[in-house]
Design an enzyme around this catalytic site. Structure first.
Site, PDB file in Angstrom:
ATOM      1  N   LYS A  38       0.833  -1.205   0.000  1.00  0.00           N
ATOM      2  CA  LYS A  38       0.000   0.000   0.000  1.00  0.00           C
ATOM      3  C   LYS A  38       0.871   1.259   0.000  1.00  0.00           C
ATOM      4  CE  LYS A  38      -0.170  -0.393   5.015  1.00  0.00           C
ATOM      5  NZ  LYS A  38      -0.942  -0.848   6.167  1.00  0.00           N
ATOM      6  N   TYR A 248      17.876  29.207   8.978  1.00  0.00           N
ATOM      7  CA  TYR A 248      16.714  29.888   9.546  1.00  0.00           C
ATOM      8  C   TYR A 248      16.757  29.828  11.068  1.00  0.00           C
ATOM      9  CZ  TYR A 248      14.171  30.090   5.079  1.00  0.00           C
ATOM     10  OH  TYR A 248      13.760  30.363   3.808  1.00  0.00           O
ATOM     11  N   MET A 296      13.228  24.034   3.216  1.00  0.00           N
ATOM     12  CA  MET A 296      12.381  23.299   2.281  1.00  0.00           C
ATOM     13  C   MET A 296      13.200  22.467   1.299  1.00  0.00           C
ATOM     14  SD  MET A 296       9.541  24.673  -0.439  1.00  0.00           S
ATOM     15  CE  MET A 296       8.483  25.414   0.784  1.00  0.00           C
TER      16      MET A 296
END
Ligand SMILES: *Cc1c(COP(=O)(O)O)cnc(C)c1O
Length: 349
Positions: A38, A248, A296
């Protein structure tokens, strides 16, 4: 037009996948060993995984949805394919076309399947997880009478806690239904369940995570090998001076001049922020820890241990699932299923 070349690679070890299945098959004793594929084969690619497991000898496959079943149905012809989530009204057209068996979970699903004269099915019994499945009482009251059942199954809530008393209670509840339904087979174990011992194996086991390198219990760890190996390319090298900060939030401060590489890997690639200041990478075996926050698309790593690293070099991301899980607090399942779409994916066999 030239093809773009990804700065991220995901290398898959096909031999390790096959070896993991063979190990789980052996540990399953006389029970057949299936495979949960799955969620796109836990993120590795459902078709790539299914093909290789068929070659290894696996004959029983499990997915969650009909879309997932459709994706591998041609590969599974002549084998067994089951859809864990059963049949909603919206699934009936495809479910009755016969690409896979539904695993019926509720009285409503049973009624729907019966009225459609749908043919062979599986049935999930809830024995204590309170997730999907009929109750033992419903089965005892004859709800399944007349259905053509291949596999009667249940799912363990705490298989990764070998001493949890719920394991034995769940086994006893499912075992109490033996001979009561006309089911051809009974099945209880996921990966960790296989390590609970012979009594739990019944006729068929359904491992997922351990096929792909996960080992949630120490009894499995020696038999399971890593399958997925992420690698990221260096896009900039820099020297961070003593007292300067990185990333950051300036969460990392260099205590001395520090050699740093910026890698093309970030939380959009499934390398989540829980690896900030904790994750590991390596260059030819030399450890290069993640410093500062994961962005990111980027991470910074200290290459003080491998000062020869240059722009364009590739670093291996430490992704042994039990270790990376301990490092990040993410589950071994999350580590695989969140891997993003930007990797160039490569199977070695
Ligand atoms: C996902 C799943 C499995 C496989 O579980 P793992 O812990 O990945 O081995 C087995 N059975 C059911 C019902 C599942 O949902």
């Amino acid at each position: 037009m030239a093809e773009p070349v990804s700065p991220l690679r995901l290398r898959f070890d096909g031999a390790a996948l096959a070896d993991n299945w063979h190990a789980l098959d052996r540990m399953s004793g006389s029970a057949a060993c299936g495979a949960a594929v799955k969620a796109n084969g836990y993120g590795l690619g459902a078709r790539d995984v299914t093909q290789r497991l068929i070659r290894a000898g696996c004959r029983d496959f499990f997915v969650a949805t009909w879309a997932e079943a459709t994706e591998i149905a041609d590969l599974c012809e002549g084998r067994s394919l089951s859809v864990f989530h059963g049949v909603r009204r919206e699934d009936m057209a495809i479910a009755t076309a016969g690409v896979a068996r539904p695993c019926l979970n509720s009285a409503e699903q049973v009624k729907r399947w019966r009225e459609a004269a749908g043919g062979a099915c599986d049935v999930m019994v809830d024995t204590g997880m309170n997730r999907l499945g009929l109750s033992v009482e419903q089965v005892g009251e004859g709800l399944l009478d007349g259905l053509r059942i291949d596999t009667l199954m249940s799912h363990l809530a705490c298989a990764d806690e070998p001493d949890n008393v719920l394991n034995d209670a769940q086994h006893a509840a499912l075992a109490s239904l033996a001979g009561q339904t006309g089911a051809v087979r009974m099945s209880l174990c996921n990966s960790a369940g296989i390590a609970l011992g012979k009594k739990y194996h019944m006729d068929l086991t359904r491992p997922g995570i351990s096929l792909y390198g996960g080992a949630q219990v120490s009894a499995l760890a020696p038999h399971i090998r890593q399958v997925a190996f992420p690698e990221a390319q260096v896009i900039q090298r820099r020297l961070v001076g003593s007292g300067e900060t990185v990333g950051y939030g300036s969460t990392f401060t260099a205590e001395q001049d520090t050699q740093v590489a910026i890698l093309h890997l970030g939380y959009a690639d499934g390398y989540l922020r829980s690896f900030s200041g904790r994750g590991g990478t390596n260059f030819g075996g030399a450890g290069c820890p993640v410093i500062g926050r994961v962005s990111m698309d980027l991470i910074a790593v200290s290459v003080d241990a491998a000062p020869e690293v240059r722009e364009g070099d590739w670093l291996a991301i430490d992704y042994d699932l039990p270790k990376a899980s301990a490092q990040s607090g993410l589950s071994q399942y999350e580590l695989l299923t969140t891997l993003g779409r930007r990797y160039q994916r490569n199977w070695n066999e």
